[in-house]
Design a protein around this motif. Structure first.
Motif, PDB file in Angstrom:
ATOM      1  N   ASP A 149     -40.928 -65.637 -15.132  1.00 13.59           N
ATOM      2  CA  ASP A 149     -40.726 -66.119 -14.554  1.00 13.59           C
ATOM      3  C   ASP A 149     -41.763 -66.902 -13.775  1.00 13.59           C
ATOM      4  OD1 ASP A 149     -40.233 -69.544 -15.556  1.00 13.59           O
ATOM      5  OD2 ASP A 149     -38.626 -69.675 -13.665  1.00 13.59           O
ATOM      6  N   ALA A 150     -41.802 -65.863 -12.379  1.00  8.21           N
ATOM      7  CA  ALA A 150     -42.173 -66.368 -11.886  1.00  8.21           C
ATOM      8  C   ALA A 150     -43.488 -66.239 -11.929  1.00  8.21           C
ATOM      9  CB  ALA A 150     -41.835 -65.237 -10.503  1.00  8.21           C
ATOM     10  N   LEU A 151     -44.028 -64.717 -12.432  1.00  2.97           N
ATOM     11  CA  LEU A 151     -45.372 -65.265 -12.431  1.00  2.97           C
ATOM     12  C   LEU A 151     -46.583 -65.800 -13.289  1.00  2.97           C
ATOM     13  CD1 LEU A 151     -48.067 -63.118 -12.378  1.00  2.97           C
ATOM     14  CD2 LEU A 151     -47.105 -61.214 -14.104  1.00  2.97           C
ATOM     15  N   ARG A 152     -45.177 -66.307 -14.148  1.00  2.00           N
ATOM     16  CA  ARG A 152     -45.661 -67.514 -15.428  1.00  2.00           C
ATOM     17  C   ARG A 152     -46.182 -68.373 -14.667  1.00  2.00           C
ATOM     18  NH1 ARG A 152     -43.589 -71.836 -17.646  1.00  2.00           N
ATOM     19  NH2 ARG A 152     -42.084 -71.712 -16.565  1.00  2.00           N
ATOM     20  N   LEU A 153     -44.739 -68.768 -13.113  1.00  2.00           N
ATOM     21  CA  LEU A 153     -45.494 -70.426 -13.093  1.00  2.00           C
ATOM     22  C   LEU A 153     -46.210 -69.800 -12.097  1.00  2.00           C
ATOM     23  CD1 LEU A 153     -41.997 -71.136 -11.544  1.00  2.00           C
ATOM     24  CD2 LEU A 153     -43.248 -72.095 -13.262  1.00  2.00           C
ATOM     25  N   GLN A 154     -46.635 -68.643 -10.910  1.00  2.00           N
ATOM     26  CA  GLN A 154     -47.956 -68.565  -9.997  1.00  2.00           C
ATOM     27  C   GLN A 154     -48.874 -68.662 -10.988  1.00  2.00           C
ATOM     28  OE1 GLN A 154     -46.594 -64.701  -8.108  1.00  2.00           O
ATOM     29  NE2 GLN A 154     -45.375 -65.437  -6.723  1.00  2.00           N
TER      30      GLN A 154
ATOM     31  N   VAL B  22     -34.110 -55.957  -7.302  1.00  2.00           N
ATOM     32  CA  VAL B  22     -35.177 -57.463  -7.357  1.00  2.00           C
ATOM     33  C   VAL B  22     -35.581 -57.471  -6.085  1.00  2.00           C
ATOM     34  CG1 VAL B  22     -33.722 -59.351  -6.710  1.00  2.00           C
ATOM     35  CG2 VAL B  22     -32.400 -57.821  -8.367  1.00  2.00           C
ATOM     36  N   GLU B  23     -35.582 -56.511  -4.742  1.00  2.00           N
ATOM     37  CA  GLU B  23     -35.669 -57.355  -3.758  1.00  2.00           C
ATOM     38  C   GLU B  23     -37.272 -56.760  -3.469  1.00  2.00           C
ATOM     39  OE1 GLU B  23     -34.057 -54.834  -0.238  1.00  2.00           O
ATOM     40  OE2 GLU B  23     -32.263 -56.199  -0.363  1.00  2.00           O
ATOM     41  N   VAL B  24     -37.358 -55.380  -4.610  1.00  2.00           N
ATOM     42  CA  VAL B  24     -39.211 -55.124  -4.776  1.00  2.00           C
ATOM     43  C   VAL B  24     -39.543 -56.442  -5.308  1.00  2.00           C
ATOM     44  CG1 VAL B  24     -40.433 -53.610  -5.528  1.00  2.00           C
ATOM     45  CG2 VAL B  24     -38.158 -52.591  -3.954  1.00  2.00           C
ATOM     46  N   ALA B  25     -38.782 -56.709  -6.307  1.00  2.00           N
ATOM     47  CA  ALA B  25     -40.048 -57.737  -7.264  1.00  2.00           C
ATOM     48  C   ALA B  25     -40.151 -58.407  -6.501  1.00  2.00           C
ATOM     49  CB  ALA B  25     -38.981 -57.630  -8.155  1.00  2.00           C
ATOM     50  N   SER B  26     -38.894 -59.267  -5.266  1.00  2.00           N
ATOM     51  CA  SER B  26     -39.118 -60.736  -4.694  1.00  2.00           C
ATOM     52  C   SER B  26     -40.406 -60.050  -3.966  1.00  2.00           C
ATOM     53  CB  SER B  26     -37.689 -60.653  -3.957  1.00  2.00           C
ATOM     54  OG  SER B  26     -36.465 -61.275  -4.812  1.00  2.00           O
ATOM     55  N   ILE B  27     -40.293 -59.334  -2.899  1.00  2.00           N
ATOM     56  CA  ILE B  27     -41.023 -58.696  -2.326  1.00  2.00           C
ATOM     57  C   ILE B  27     -43.064 -59.086  -2.850  1.00  2.00           C
ATOM     58  CG2 ILE B  27     -42.152 -57.337  -0.325  1.00  2.00           C
ATOM     59  CD1 ILE B  27     -39.439 -56.278   0.103  1.00  2.00           C
ATOM     60  N   ASN B  28     -43.232 -58.024  -4.028  1.00  2.00           N
ATOM     61  CA  ASN B  28     -43.938 -57.464  -4.371  1.00  2.00           C
ATOM     62  C   ASN B  28     -44.438 -59.473  -5.361  1.00  2.00           C
ATOM     63  OD1 ASN B  28     -44.752 -54.964  -4.088  1.00  2.00           O
ATOM     64  ND2 ASN B  28     -43.842 -54.992  -5.739  1.00  2.00           N
ATOM     65  N   LEU B  29     -43.560 -60.534  -5.301  1.00  2.00           N
ATOM     66  CA  LEU B  29     -44.019 -61.803  -5.694  1.00  2.00           C
ATOM     67  C   LEU B  29     -44.203 -62.628  -5.213  1.00  2.00           C
ATOM     68  CD1 LEU B  29     -41.243 -62.007  -8.656  1.00  2.00           C
ATOM     69  CD2 LEU B  29     -43.864 -61.784  -9.190  1.00  2.00           C
ATOM     70  N   SER B  30     -43.656 -62.355  -3.775  1.00  2.00           N
ATOM     71  CA  SER B  30     -44.135 -63.266  -2.932  1.00  2.00           C
ATOM     72  C   SER B  30     -45.390 -63.382  -2.617  1.00  2.00           C
ATOM     73  CB  SER B  30     -43.631 -62.999  -1.315  1.00  2.00           C
ATOM     74  OG  SER B  30     -43.648 -61.546  -0.860  1.00  2.00           O
TER      75      SER B  30
END
Length: 828
Positions: A546-551, A428-436
């Motif tokens: 979902d985050a990538l879709r919004l981005q 989750v942390e890695v995904a969150s960092i990459n998504l940021s």
């Protein structure tokens, strides 16, 4: 010929819920086992923000025979938005594609469900029968949801069975979320009605209720007992841990896939497949962790002195292990069989065999997303069983060895659980960092080529290996064109041709040679702006999708807005240019119309005059005039600062006022005329037009005797002497017109005298400031030299010589050019 691999779609509202995740895992597990492709059609309809119309227009309606062979509908999630009747009509629209429902009974479709009513009756009965509670509040789901209605009716039935009254003040409803569970609990608390227990329609609402109870100063379970439904992962490690009804969600998804495949094979399938549930008692009801075992194991003790053996109890013990852990016995290659066989080998003297088998099962369960602490209950179960089998005092050594084994097993389960939780948290942390980072880069994209470059970089960083991002090609959203395509972690050239929207992805993407699982989501921003469809390989953390879709939706919107801004700017520039051209035409007409009509026939006694004005592309405000009088005449020359229509209007004012003032008083003082004209120009331009144009202006009053009186501010006056054949520059010492409201004190008359044959030259700065390709100005000295060379020629030839030299120096001048040449002839 190779048989085409089948493709099954799973329709659900979003990826991130515990229930949705469990259904997805179950479907994925069955798809792998049966070698079928999967399409997860995720509508991303958020609770509280959706409507029936939104569901009907979402990505679900694009799923059809063009892309899939069968459909599994997570109806327990979609009924939150449609209601049962509307959901049935919605699902009938997919006919004749085989369809199976999970979580809700749909008429005309095979449905894989649990006994929702029995689950609520179990929790309410447990609180009433085992804990003697009499005032039980109920937090229900949305009345439009079929599962929620069944569970609410079961709550009333549980009370009626025990002759307890139904009090509507103890009932509130939500939307199966923690927030709505919190607000429903607050609603009951605000009614100030007594209660000693709470039954919630699902775990999320129960967790929200516990938070609200704590906030109100009530302890759980000391003051109030709470029970949930579903047994989601978080229910196990909240404080207090949650008593709940466990339903085999993953198994429901797996059975649904098997049912659809049987339908595709032409087999008959049951309309209703009811799966078993169980009550898991934990801290929130005061029982701590204790699953209900349907049957107790009864086995005769082994003969005295014989080694312990599981004997004929294997089948019954396997069922008990399956129930305790909540994983089908056949999973992981038959995990219950493997553990019990290893345990028998351990009892026969093969030390370490059971720990090896347990470690392998834990590793497989970790990959499957199982909550590993559930295996502690399996160890407890086996320990109790073996204690009965080794009750003989002669087996003390065996019991001691088994206790060491059980301790080692608990340590193994505990450490494996910690590692699994840590690994999940790290993911989750890695995904969150990459998504940021991806969000930061996508937010800077102002063009589609830049979006594509960012996708090529960010997709692998997010651990995605296959992706197809396609945008709608028409306003009706019937066709798509692929913007970005990635296979095996590398960007590939997308097909140039568009494709029907119901194919969901470019040809071949959903039917690769290897088995695939693809998440298909609408690319949109808000509820109304639809841009296209994204198809990504499954397997990364749910938060990424979902985050990538919004981005991406935001990036596409940003590109569209930037494109519109550029279009508007270009349109505005074209309009400004067109307006400028129109104004230039008008200004040129003003400027050329108001100069003397036929400059070759200018008549002032004693002066041979020739003049010319050549407006530039962007017309400025050059002015000249020749006004004959009985005693001589007036000559005027000026230049309005700026270009275009405004400069032309100021020039028009100057010409009109000079003509009027000199006509009224031909012998007036030039300085008085300049001062009067300045007041009018300043008032009109600054006060009425709200602009800041001003002008150079020089007025010369010529007398037949050769006397010239002048005032104002403009370029030097040039007089080429007939006697010396040299040019003299006479400066003007006034101030610009229109800069100050009053210039009387700064304006004075000056004079000079012309001799017979002298040449007088007036000009605008378009002559001296004309620049060549080296940016060198034509200059005053070059102008004087030109006049001196041609001074004995007719005035028309002098004028043309000046204009020719300037044009050769600067073929495309950016300022107006005005030249007035006059030769004085003294009276005889």
């Amino acid at each position: 010929m190779t048989k085409k691999r089948r493709t099954i779609a799973l329709l659900m509202d979003y990826m991130r819920g515990e229930y949705q995740s469990a259904v997805r895992i179950g479907v994925e597990r069955a798809a792998e086992a049966h070698d079928v492709n999967l399409v997860f059609a995720v509508g991303e309809i958020l609770a509280g923000d959706a409507s029936s119309e939104a569901v009907q227009k979402s990505v679900y309606r694009l799923v059809g025979a063009e892309a899939v062979d069968g459909i599994v509908v997570a109806s327990g999630t979609l009924s939150n938005y449609l209601g049962v009747e509307e959901l049935q009509r919605f699902c009938r629209g997919f006919a004749p594609i085989p369809l199976c429902s999970v979580g809700l009974v749909l008429e005309g479709a095979p449905s894989i469900v649990v006994d929702n009513g029995l689950g609520i009756e179990m929790t309410a009965g447990h609180l009433i029968d085992d804990h003697a509670r009499r005032r039980i509040a109920y937090l229900g789901g949305s009345p439009s949801n079929g599962e929620a209605r069944v569970r609410a009716e079961a709550y009333r039935r549980a009370l009626a069975t025990r002759a307890m009254p139904y009090d509507e003040r103890l009932v509130a409803f939500g939307e199966f979320t923690i927030d709505t569970g919190r607000s429903a609990m607050r609603e009951i608390l605000d009614r100030r009605v007594a209660f000693d227990a709470v039954v919630a329609a699902n775990d999320n609402m129960a967790l929200g209720a516990i938070e609200q109870l704590k906030a109100s100063g009530r302890d759980v379970p000391k003051d109030v007992l709470v029970c949930g439904f579903d047994d989601v992962g978080v229910a196990r490690y909240t404080k207090p841990s949650l008593t709940t009804v466990r339903q085999p969600i993953k198994r429901l998804g797996a059975i649904a896939v098997e049912t659809v495949l049987r339908m595709l094979d032409g087999e008959d399938v049951p309309e209703l497949n009811l799966q078993q549930i169980e009550l898991t008692r934990r801290e929130s009801c005061g029982c701590a962790f204790q699953p209900v075992v349907v049957r107790s194991l009864t086995a005769p003790p082994p003969p005295r002195g014989a080694p312990p053996s599981l004997g004929g109890q294997r089948d019954e013990l396997e069922r008990a292990l399956e129930q305790a852990v909540g994983i089908p016995a056949a999973a992981f290659g038959g995990w219950t069989t493997e553990l019990l066989s290893a345990l028998e080998e351990e009892l026969e003297g093969r030390e370490g065999r059971f720990l090896e088998a347990l470690e392998r099962v834990l590793d497989m369960a970790t990959l499957d997303g199982v909550f590993l602490d559930m295996f502690q209950s399996a160890i407890t179960l086996l320990r109790e069983r073996l204690r009965r089998l080794t009750a003989d005092p002669a087996a003390a050594a065996t019991n001691e060895a088994l206790e060491r084994l059980w301790h080692a097993c608990r340590v193994l389960v505990g450490s494996a659980s910690v590692r699994a939780e840590g690994r999940q948290r790290l993911q989750v942390e890695v995904a969150s960092i990459n998504l940021s980072w991806s969000g930061r880069w996508f937010s800077t994209c102002l063009s589609m080529p830049l979006v594509k470059r960012m996708l090529a970089v960010e997709m692998p960083r997010l651990q995605l290996t296959r992706a197809a991002i396609s945008l709608y090609e028409d306003a009706q959203r019937t066709t798509l064109r692929t913007l970005f395509l990635m296979e095996d972690g590398r960007e590939v050239e997308p097909p140039s041709a568009s494709f029907p929207v119901r194919q969901l992805a470019p040809p071949g993407f959903l039917s690769a040679s290897e088995r695939t699982s693809v998440v298909v989501m609408p690319l949109m921003l808000g509820d109304t702006e639809h841009f296209g469809i994204m198809a990504l390989d499954s397997g990364v953390h749910e938060v990424v999708y979902d985050a990538l879709r919004l981005q991406l939706g935001s990036a596409v919107k940003t590109v569209a807005l930037h494109r519109e801004v550029v279009r508007q700017v270009e349109l505005r520039e074209r309009l400004e240019q067109e307006r400028g051209r129109e104004e230039s035409v008008v200004a040129a007409r003003i400027q050329t119309t108001l100069v003397p009509e036929r400059p070759e026939q200018l008549e002032v006694e004693g002066l041979e005059i020739r003049a010319a004005m050549k407006p530039a592309t962007e017309v400025g405000g050059d002015y000249y005039d020749v006004i004959p009088t009985p005693e001589g005449g007036w000559l005027g020359i000026g230049d309005v600062a700026g270009h275009g229509l405004a400069a032309g209007l100021v020039m028009l004012m100057i010409q009109s006022m000079v003509s009027a003032l000199t006509s009224r008083d031909p012998g007036a003082s030039p300085s008085e005329l300049i001062a009067a004209l300045n007041k009018a120009i300043y008032k009109n331009v600054r006060g009425r037009m709200k602009r800041d144009e001003h002008a150079t202006l020089l007025l010369l009053r010529y007398e037949r005797s050769g006397r010239v009186t002048f005032a104002g501010a403009h370029d030097d006056i040039i007089v080429c002497s007939a006697r010396t054949r040299r040019c003299v520059c006479i400066p003007s010492t006034g101030i610009w017109t229109g800069v100050f409201p009053v210039i009387d004190a700064m304006t004075r008359d000056s004079e000079f005298f012309l001799e017979d044959g002298d040449v007088l030259v007036l000009y605008s700065d378009g002559v001296t400031e004309a620049r060549n390709v080296h940016q060198e100005q034509f200059g005053l000295e070059r102008l004087r030299a030109t006049i001196e060379v041609a001074q004995s020629a007719p005035v028309e030839a002098i004028r043309d010589r000046i204009l020719g030299e300037v044009e050769a120096w600067c073929p495309s001048p950016d300022d107006d050019i005005t030249v007035v040449v006059a030769r004085y002839r003294a009276p005889r």
